[in-house]
Enzyme design. Structure first.
Site, PDB file in Angstrom:
ATOM      1  N   GLY A 122       0.817  -1.203   0.000  1.00 51.24           N
ATOM      2  CA  GLY A 122       0.000   0.000   0.000  1.00 51.24           C
ATOM      3  C   GLY A 122       0.847   1.247   0.000  1.00 51.24           C
ATOM      4  N   GLU A 125       4.060  -2.589  -6.367  1.00 47.25           N
ATOM      5  CA  GLU A 125       4.931  -3.234  -5.396  1.00 47.25           C
ATOM      6  C   GLU A 125       5.105  -4.732  -5.611  1.00 47.25           C
ATOM      7  OE1 GLU A 125       3.314  -2.011  -1.616  1.00 47.25           O
ATOM      8  OE2 GLU A 125       3.991   0.055  -1.915  1.00 47.25           O
ATOM      9  N   GLU A 135      12.029  -7.913  -0.498  1.00 42.95           N
ATOM     10  CA  GLU A 135      11.652  -9.325  -0.563  1.00 42.95           C
ATOM     11  C   GLU A 135      10.137  -9.454  -0.473  1.00 42.95           C
ATOM     12  OE1 GLU A 135      12.660 -13.379   2.053  1.00 42.95           O
ATOM     13  OE2 GLU A 135      13.501 -11.449   2.660  1.00 42.95           O
TER      14      GLU A 135
END
Length: 161
Positions: A53, A73, A127
């Protein structure tokens, strides 16, 4: 009360933190797979884990911002979003690495249907990893209230079967 008007966000970043806290409207997604695991991202700025977000842009619909942030993302596109909740209050205070202090109002969606190829946005995400609801890594503080709500919802569903 002091009021500040900033024309250029990059200028602010160059000169450091703002003198007063900001209110930040977040649009976020908790992504869950068929095994009821949640996809989390390790943040580059603090090394902690969180859901996907970011900030809504001026005049942007919150749901559109949540979809945009998920795509940026993770590389994934949300098919359907369900509102999990709106999270605010003292536990949503966040201090960014540049010193900005923000009071976050986070509109968090749950997504179980998605498409695309998973890949991390290198600038913000170091990651991406799937986690079971009962085995979450250290979370960034502002993500904890929504993740607790998700864990409680999962537990209720699991206990009902």
């Amino acid at each position: 009360m002091k009021h500040y008007v900033f024309v250029d966000w990059n200028l602010i970043l160059c000169y450091g933190a703002r003198p007063d806290p900001l209110i930040f409207v977040g649009a976020s997604v908790i992504l869950v797979n068929a095994r009821n695991q949640v996809l989390l991202q390790r943040r580059v700025d603090n090394g902690l884990w969180g859901y996907h977000g970011g900030a809504t842009e001026l005049y942007e619909r919150v749901e559109d911002a949540a979809r945009r942030e998920l795509k940026e993302e993770t590389g994934l596109t949300a098919r359907e979003l369900t509102l999990l909740g709106v999270f605010s209050g003292p536990e949503m205070k966040n201090t960014y690495p540049n010193g900005d202090v923000c009071s976050i109002v986070d509109v968090v969606y749950l997504c179980r249907e998605y498409t695309g190829e998973l890949h991390a946005q290198a600038e913000e995400v170091s990651e991406l990893k799937w986690f079971d609801a009962d085995c979450l890594p250290p979370l960034t503080p502002a993500c904890r209230p929504a993740m607790l709500a998700w864990q409680q919802a999962v537990n209720c569903v699991t206990n009902a079967h």
